[in-house]
Write a protein that holds these residues in place. Structure first.
Motif, PDB file in Angstrom:
ATOM      1  N   TYR A   3     -52.571  31.711 -15.974  1.00 46.83           N
ATOM      2  CA  TYR A   3     -53.722  32.325 -16.144  1.00 46.83           C
ATOM      3  C   TYR A   3     -54.808  32.348 -15.028  1.00 46.83           C
TER       4      TYR A   3
ATOM      5  N   ARG B 123     -56.012  38.513  -9.891  1.00 50.54           N
ATOM      6  CA  ARG B 123     -56.896  39.703 -10.309  1.00 50.54           C
ATOM      7  C   ARG B 123     -55.778  40.706 -10.626  1.00 50.54           C
TER       8      ARG B 123
ATOM      9  N   PHE C 185     -54.575  35.940 -13.292  1.00 52.29           N
ATOM     10  CA  PHE C 185     -56.079  36.602 -13.786  1.00 52.29           C
ATOM     11  C   PHE C 185     -57.040  36.217 -12.732  1.00 52.29           C
ATOM     12  N   PHE C 186     -57.603  34.984 -12.534  1.00 45.08           N
ATOM     13  CA  PHE C 186     -58.460  34.683 -11.907  1.00 45.08           C
ATOM     14  C   PHE C 186     -58.317  34.676 -10.415  1.00 45.08           C
TER      15      PHE C 186
ATOM     16  N   VAL D 217     -53.454  40.382 -13.437  1.00 44.62           N
ATOM     17  CA  VAL D 217     -53.542  40.727 -14.843  1.00 44.62           C
ATOM     18  C   VAL D 217     -54.854  40.560 -15.605  1.00 44.62           C
TER      19      VAL D 217
END
Lengths: 373, 523
Positions: A190, A198, A194-195, A200
Motif C-alpha cells: 500500500y 501512485r 499507492f503512496f 493504484v
C-alpha cells in the motif's frame, strides 16, 4: 408388458404374483437403476446437508462455551451496574433460556432463513452478511484468478525445467510468497504502490467521493457494469487490483509448489514416455497428457484456497479498508457478538462445504474412476 | 519447452499489464484530497448505532455531534463552560431545579419542521425510557413542559452537574413527530432505532445520507440548519485502521485522521498535515482488589503504596507520547475537581523497599489483568502492562501478566475477580461527580470489592463534595479524590493525549475537547 408397467413402481407393487418365476421377482424388487454420476451427486448432497447440520451444532456450542458474558460486552459501565438493565438485556437476547432451548430456537430460526440480530448493532446478521460477503467474493475471485493463472503456469514451467536456474528462481519466489506475512506485504504494498508510486488507488472498494452502484449482486464491478456506470466500474476494478495481488501472493506460492510436485509425479509415468516416444508435439504431451494427469490434486488445492479466500482475509481487509466478511467476523469476535460469530461461522462452513462439493463434482468429470467408485 | 516458457512470459506480461492498466484507471490524482466539497475523515469504527438516545461510543458521538443540536453546549468547546444551546438555562432551588427556555426559535429539523419544546421533552424522556447505555445521564430527573417555551428539570438531589451533562450528543434533540410516526416511544417498546440509523431527525448542520456501521457513514449538509452553512457539503467518515490512516492523510486521500498516536503524528511532515493535540478525557489507572479472598496482598495498604512508589511515571509519560500528563487523581487535569498534578507521586525505590518489608510481601506472583487488544489514545495497554511489569520487577514486585480480549477482561473485572490490573475510564460528562463511581460502594469500586463502609473518611468527604456550593465544589472534590489516591486502591498512571491530524487542504478548522473536529466549521 407387465415388466414394462412395473418400471418405477413401488416395492409393494413389485411383489410377484402367482405363477411368476423367482428370477422375475428378483429382477422386480431391484431398485431402479440410477446413473453413477447422479448417484455420486445425490450422495454428496446428502453428506453436505449432514455436514451443515453438524456445523450449526459446532458453531453454537463453541460460541456458547466462551467463558464470558456477552451482556458485559454490550452494556457500558453505568448500564452494567444496573441489575434491571442487565436482566432486561439478558431476556431480550434470550440468554435467560437453557442452552438446549436456545439451540432449538436458533435452529428453528435458521430454517426460516433467520440468522438472528447482531447484539451490538441490532441489525439482522443475514442483512449484514449480504452486505459484506459480496466484497469478500469480489476480492476472492480476483485473487483466485491471478493465483490460478500464475500458480499453474509457474508450477508447470518449474517442473518441466527441473533443476535449472529458472526452476530454482521460481521455487524461491514461491517460498517467499508462502512465507511473507500478509499484513507486512499489504502495508508495504500500500505504501509503495499507492503512496509512493501512485499507480493504484487508495484504500476502500471505491474512492470516497464515488457513490456505489445500485445493488444487484453486491459486487461493485459487476453492478457498475449492469448499471452502465463505466467510470465506477474502472474505479472499482482499480481498487481491486492491489488487495487481490497481495492476497494472491500466498496462493500463487502454494499452487506453484503443488503443481510442480504434481507434474513431476506424472512426468515420469509410462504413458507420458510412450506419448513422447510416439513423437507427439510437445504442447500435446504437456497439456493433454502431463497436465491433465496432474490436475486432480491441483483441483483439491485450488478448491481449498478458494474457500479460504472467500472466508475472508482479516489482515488484508483491514489494511485496505475492505469491508468484507473477515473484518465483520473479527469485529463480532472482539465484541462477543454471538449471533454474528455463529452466523459467520455457519456461512464459512457452508462455503467450504459448497466448494468441496463442487470440487468433488469436478473430480467426477475429470476422472471417470472417481464416479465409478 | 521453449514455446511453453515464451507462453508463460507472455501470459505473465499480459496479466501484469492488465492489472497495471486496471489499477491506473482506478487511481485519479486530480481527485486526491476529496472532490471539492467532500471531506473525508477516517477512524477505526467503534459504532453500534447513531440513534442519539442509544449511542455511547466515540464514532456514534462524532456523527451525532454533527447531526443533532443539544439543549446546552460548551462555550467554544471549553468543557468547564456550559452555555446556551437550543435553550438558555437557569439553576435554582439549591441546584435541584433547572429551567430551560427555548432560545433558538428559528431552529429547524432537516425536513423543515421547527424545533419545539415538545421535541426537547420527548427527547429527554426517550433517553430515560429506553434504558440504554446513556439513560443514566438523566437518572432521577423529572422532565416537565411548563409552556411552549419553558421546560423544568427537577432532580431528587442537588444536581449541579446537569449543565455539564446536557451538551452530550446522546441527549440530541430529535423530531418527535416523525420519530413517533416511526414507532418511537419513550419506553422500552421503542422501535425507532433502525429508522434513526438511516434517517436523521436532527437540526444540526448535517443529515445522514448513508449509514453502514461496518464501513462508512456519509453525511450531507442540512439545508434547513439555522447556523452558517458548512463549507463541506458532504462528509465521508470511513472505517480505516490507524496504519492506513497514516498513509491516507499524507497522500491526501483523507483530510482528517482521528486515531494516530503521537509517534505516528510526529512522523508526518508539516508540509503534508497539521496536528492538534488535545488532553484526552480518559484516565489510565492501576486497580487493586480489596477482597482477601481474591488477593491477600493487594488488600494490604503498605503493599499498594509500595507499588505506587515503584512506578517510573516519567517513563510512562514517554510511552504515552508528547502532550500526555501526570495525574494525581482520577479526574482529568482540565476538569473542575482535578487534583493538582504536582501532587502526583514520584518513583522512590527506597520507600518501596521499606513498605514491602512492612507489608510482608514475599515475592509471590500477582495476576495482573489488562485488555490486550485495546489502545487508549495511542497508549497500547499490552505495552503499558509489560513496562509496568519490568518497572515493578526492578523494585522486587512480581506481576504475572494476564492479557485478555477487552470483552473477556471487562467481564472478569466487573465480576470483581481480578486482583490487580489496568483500568481505563472515559468521562461521560466533564464534571467531578462523574468519578463518584470510584468512591467505596460506587459501581466501579464494587468491581474491586471496596464496600461502602470500608472508608468512612472518604465517604464523608464525598458527601461533603456533593453538598458543596458551586465556588467550593472543585476544592471539595479535589480533596476527596486526593484521599482516594492516597489509599492506593486506584493508582492514577497517565492522562493520554488525543491527537487529531488534519490534511493541509483544509485551511481552517476548529478542534476542541468537546467535538474533537468540528465538520461544520472546517473550510
Amino acid at each position: 408388458m407387465a415388466e414394462a408397467a412395473n418400471e418405477g413402481s413401488t416395492l409393494a407393487e413389485a411383489v410377484p404374483g402367482p405363477g411368476a418365476s423367482a428370477g422375475d421377482a428378483a429382477q422386480r424388487i431391484r431398485p431402479p437403476k440410477i446413473h453413477p454420476l447422479l448417484r455420486y451427486v445425490l450422495v454428496r448432497i446428502g453428506i453436505s446437508i449432514l455436514l451443515i447440520w453438524g456445523v450449526t451444532i459446532v458453531t453454537f456450542l463453541l460460541t456458547n462455551l466462551v467463558p464470558t458474558d456477552p451482556v458485559a460486552a454490550i452494556l457500558g459501565d453505568r448500564a452494567a451496574a444496573d441489575p434491571e438493565i442487565v436482566a432486561q438485556t439478558r431476556e431480550r437476547l434470550g440468554l435467560d433460556q437453557p442452552l438446549i432451548v436456545q439451540y432449538f430456537t436458533y435452529l428453528g430460526n435458521l430454517l426460516q432463513g433467520d440468522l438472528g440480530v447482531s447484539n451490538q448493532t441490532r441489525t439482522p446478521v443475514l442483512d449484514s452478511i449480504g452486505q459484506v460477503f459480496p466484497a469478500s467474493i469480489e476480492l476472492g475471485i480476483g485473487a483466485i484468478l491471478i493465483s490460478v493463472i500464475l500458480g499453474l503456469l509457474l508450477g508447470l514451467l518449474s517442473a518441466l525445467k527441473q533443476n535449472t536456474i529458472l526452476d530454482h528462481a521460481i521455487r524461491t519466489l514461491s517460498l517467499i510468497g508462502i512465507s511473507a506475512p500478509t499484513f507486512w506485504i499489504a502495508t508495504v504494498g500500500y505504501f509503495v504502490f499507492f503512496f509512493k508510486l501512485r499507480v493504484v488507488p487508495g484504500a476502500g472498494r471505491l474512492d470516497p467521493w464515488i457513490t456505489p452502484p445500485p445493488k444487484v449482486t453486491g459486487l461493485y464491478t459487476v453492478d457498475a457494469l449492469l448499471s452502465g456506470q463505466m467510470a465506477t466500474f474502472t474505479n472499482a476494478l482499480g481498487h481491486l487490483v492491489l488487495p487481490s495481488c497481495v492476497l494472491a501472493l500466498f496462493t500463487i506460492g502454494l499452487l506453484t509448489r503443488f503443481s510442480r510436485s504434481s507434474v513431476l509425479d506424472v512426468i515420469r509415468l509410462d504413458y507420458v514416455t510412450a506419448a513422447k516416444a510416439k513423437g507427439l508435439p510437445t504442447g500435446t504431451v504437456v497439456f493433454k497428457y502431463i497436465f491433465r494427469g496432474a490436475l486432480v490434486p491441483i483441483i483439491t488445492v485450488v478448491g481449498l484456497a478458494f474457500g479460504s479466500l472467500l472466508s475472508g482475509a482479516v489482515l488484508t481487509e483491514t489494511v485496505f479498508a475492505w469491508n468484507g466478511i473477515g473484518q465483520y467476523a473479527f469485529r463480532g469476535a472482539t465484541t462477543l457478538d454471538l449471533p454474528v460469530i455463529m452466523g459467520v461461522g455457519l456461512v464459512i462452513g457452508i462455503v467450504y462445504i459448497l466448494v468441496n462439493f463442487i470440487v468433488d463434482l469436478i473430480y467426477g468429470f475429470v476422472d471417470p474412476r472417481v464416479r465409478v467408485r | 519447452m521453449r514455446r511453453l516458457a515464451r507462453a508463460t512470459v507472455a501470459i505473465c506480461s499480459t496479466l501484469a499489464l492488465t492489472l497495471g492498466l486496471a489499477a491506473c484507471s482506478g487511481g485519479d490524482d486530480d481527485q486526491a484530497g476529496g472532490a471539492g466539497d467532500t471531506l473525508v475523515a477516517e477512524t477505526a469504527f467503534s459504532l453500534t448505532t447513531i440513534d442519539p438516545h442509544r449511542q455511547f461510543e466515540f464514532t456514534g458521538s462524532t456523527i451525532d455531534n454533527a447531526v443533532y443540536q443539544t439543549a446546552l453546549e460548551f462555550e467554544d468547546g471549553d468543557l468547564t463552560k456550559p452555555t446556551d444551546g437550543l435553550c438558555s438555562f437557569e439553576m435554582s432551588d439549591g441546584d435541584k431545579t433547572m429551567t430551560l427556555k427555548l432560545k433558538q426559535k428559528d431552529a429547524k429539523f432537516s425536513n423543515g419542521d421547527p424545533v419545539t419544546v415538545d421535541d426537547i421533552v420527548f427527547s429527554f424522556e426517550r433517553l430515560q425510557g429506553l434504558k440504554g447505555n446513556p439513560s443514566f445521564f438523566l437518572d432521577g430527573v423529572d422532565v416537565k413542559k411548563v409552556d411552549d417555551e419553558t421546560i423544568e428539570l427537577k432532580s431528587e438531589k442537588p444536581n449541579p452537574a446537569l449543565p455539564y451533562i446536557l451538551p452530550n450528543s446522546s441527549i440530541g434533540i430529535v423530531n418527535s413527530k416523525v420519530v413517533k410516526e416511526n414507532k418511537g416511544t419513550t419506553d422500552e417498546k421503542d422501535e425507532a432505532e433502525q429508522f434513526l440509523n438511516e434517517n436523521s431527525q436532527g437540526s444540526g448542520p448535517y443529515q445522514i445520507d448513508t449509514y453502514d456501521p461496518d464501513s462508512q457513514v456519509v453525511l450531507t449538509a442540512n439545508e434547513n440548519y439555522n447556523g452558517p452553512a458548512p463549507k463541506y457539503k458532504r462528509i465521508v467518515l470511513r472505517n480505516v485502521s490507524a496504519e492506513t490512516q497514516l498513509t491516507d492523510i499524507q497522500s491526501g486521500q483523507a483530510q482528517v485522521a482521528y486515531d494516530l498516536n503521537s509517534d505516528q503524528a510526529n512522523s508526518i511532515d508539516d508540509s503534508m498535515a497539521q496536528k492538534t493535540s488535545l488532553p484526552s478525557t480518559r484516565s489510565l489507572y492501576i486497580f487493586n482488589n480489596m477482597d482477601d479472598k481474591v488477593s491477600d496482598i493487594t488488600t494490604n495498604e503498605d503493599f499498594r503504596m509500595a507499588v505506587t512508589s515503584a512506578i517510573d511515571y516519567e517513563k510512562i509519560l514517554e510511552l504515552s507520547g508528547d502532550g500526555a500528563q501526570r495525574m494525581a487523581g482520577l479526574v482529568p487535569n482540565e476538569f473542575n475537581g482535578a487534583v493538582p498534578k504536582d501532587q502526583a507521586p514520584e518513583r522512590d525505590l527506597d520507600k518501596t523497599k521499606e513498605l514491602l518489608e512492612k507489608s510482608g510481601y514475599d515475592g509471590e506472583e500477582i495476576p495482573f489483568h489488562y485488555s490486550s487488544d485495546q489502545s487508549v489514545n495511542g497508549v497500547d495497554l499490552a505495552q503499558l502492562a509489560e513496562t509496568l511489569q519490568a518497572q515493578l520487577k526492578e523494585a522486587g514486585i512480581n506481576l504475572a501478566l494476564k492479557p485478555a480480549p477487552s470483552a473477556t477482561q471487562l467481564d472478569g473485572f466487573r465480576a470483581g475477580e481480578q486482583p490487580m490490573g489496568i483500568g481505563t475510564w472515559g468521562a461521560d460528562f466533564p464534571d467531578p461527580s462523574n468519578y463518584n463511581v470510584f468512591v467505596p460502594g460506587g459501581s466501579v469500586a464494587d468491581r474491586v470489592n471496596w464496600d461502602k463502609d470500608a472508608s468512612p473518611e472518604i465517604t464523608k468527604l464525598a458527601e461533603a463534595a456533593e453538598k458543596a456550593d458551586e465556588d467550593k465544589r472543585g476544592d471539595a472534590y479535589a480533596k476527596m479524590y486526593k484521599s482516594l489516591s492516597d489509599t492506593g486502591v486506584w493508582i492514577p498512571l497517565v492522562q493520554p493525549v488525543d491527537t487529531i491530524v488534519v490534511g493541509n487542504s483544509v485551511k481552517k478548522y476548529v478542534s476542541n475537547a468537546d467535538t474533537s473536529f468540528d465538520f461544520a466549521q472546517a473550510e
